[in-house]
Design a protein around this motif. Structure first.
Motif, PDB file in Angstrom:
ATOM      1  N   ASP A 258       0.852  -1.178   0.000  1.00 45.68           N
ATOM      2  CA  ASP A 258       0.000   0.000   0.000  1.00 45.68           C
ATOM      3  C   ASP A 258       0.893   1.236   0.000  1.00 45.68           C
TER       4      ASP A 258
ATOM      5  N   ARG B 273       0.389   4.220   0.646  1.00 45.35           N
ATOM      6  CA  ARG B 273       0.166   5.158   1.751  1.00 45.35           C
ATOM      7  C   ARG B 273       1.118   4.916   2.910  1.00 45.35           C
TER       8      ARG B 273
ATOM      9  N   LEU C  13       4.017   7.192   3.860  1.00 41.02           N
ATOM     10  CA  LEU C  13       3.787   8.445   4.577  1.00 41.02           C
ATOM     11  C   LEU C  13       4.130   8.327   6.057  1.00 41.02           C
TER      12      LEU C  13
ATOM     13  N   LYS D 159      -2.920   9.947   8.458  1.00 37.85           N
ATOM     14  CA  LYS D 159      -2.085   9.815   7.255  1.00 37.85           C
ATOM     15  C   LYS D 159      -2.604   8.740   6.308  1.00 37.85           C
ATOM     16  N   LEU D 160      -3.108   7.659   6.876  1.00 34.63           N
ATOM     17  CA  LEU D 160      -3.592   6.542   6.059  1.00 34.63           C
ATOM     18  C   LEU D 160      -5.055   6.692   5.670  1.00 34.63           C
ATOM     19  N   GLN D 161      -5.681   7.777   6.157  1.00 38.35           N
ATOM     20  CA  GLN D 161      -7.095   8.047   5.872  1.00 38.35           C
ATOM     21  C   GLN D 161      -7.978   6.880   6.302  1.00 38.35           C
TER      22      GLN D 161
END
Length: 238
Positions: A168, A170, A173, A215-217
């Motif tokens: 992933d 993300r 981040l 950060k990962l929503q």
């Protein structure tokens, strides 16, 4: 809240327990998953208490549809002997799960916890789900097969930096510490247990969890557990 169970007697029992609470209002009932989705669209409850095994549409699919439309937070009823239901429910978007043999006090507290926007994740049940998935070598429902984490034989020390996992984009981040925390969240550890493992203050761990969710929503800790498995960040220990 909305009560969903195919047994009228069970729904009546839950209504009796919850209706005496000043801060809980039962706005409706549904006998199956399909009716639950329609009722959630019409009533917009804060929380849906969802059974799993029901006719017409099961609770997992109903949870998936309710979560996809952001109609309500879903608290799924489950049992210790069906751990697969737990992970399926979390993957579908449930905000937590409650054991069917829980007492009235725990039921009320669970509803309040989920209504407040917090994930209800019992560590002892979560670890059973993790162990089952690792033993079977299976991926969470709806996700790709987990990629192995190389040479993970012992907990990381506070000074070490874990290898960024694949799966992933993300995850790039995250700081090394946030990645460590995500791994331990994925293992089912509470903030207090993570703090002890990493030699951090519990408030610091809470900040790391909040930061990585942003950060990962991700909506909550439940989604973090699912992501940790899907990306292969959590793997078997030696």
């Amino acid at each position: 809240m909305l009560l969903v169970d195919d047994q009228q007697l069970v729904r009546s029992g839950f209504r009796l327990i919850l209706s005496v609470e000043d801060d809980v209002e039962v706005v409706g009932e549904a006998p199956d998953g399909a009716a639950a989705v329609e009722a959630a669209r019409a009533l917009r409850p804060d929380v849906v208490l969802m059974d799993v095994q029901m006719p017409v549409m099961d609770g997992i699919e109903a949870t998936r549809r309710i979560a996809a439309e952001d109609l309500a937070k879903v608290l799924v009823l489950t049992t210790f002997d069906r751990d697969d239901y737990v992970f399926d429910a979390l993957s579908a978007g449930a905000s937590g799960f409650l054991l069917k043999n829980s007492d009235a006090e725990h039921l009320v507290e669970a509803v309040r916890t989920v209504a407040a926007g917090h994930a209800l994740l019992a560590p002892q049940v979560t670890r059973r789900v993790i162990a089952q998935m690792v033993a079977a070598g299976a991926a969470p429902a709806g996700g790709p097969a987990a990629e192995p984490v190389a040479q993970r034989s012992a907990p990381s020390s506070p000074a070490s930096s874990p290898t960024p996992p694949a799966g992933d984009p993300r995850l790039a981040l995250l700081t090394p510490r946030e990645t460590e925390v995500l791994e331990l969240v994925g293992e089912g550890l509470s903030n207090a247990e993570i703090a002890q493992r990493l030699f951090l203050g519990e408030a610091t761990v809470k900040t790391h969890v909040s930061n990585l969710l942003a950060k990962l929503q991700l909506r909550d800790r439940v989604q973090a557990v699912v992501l940790a498995h899907r990306c292969g960040l959590v793997g078997p220990t030696a």
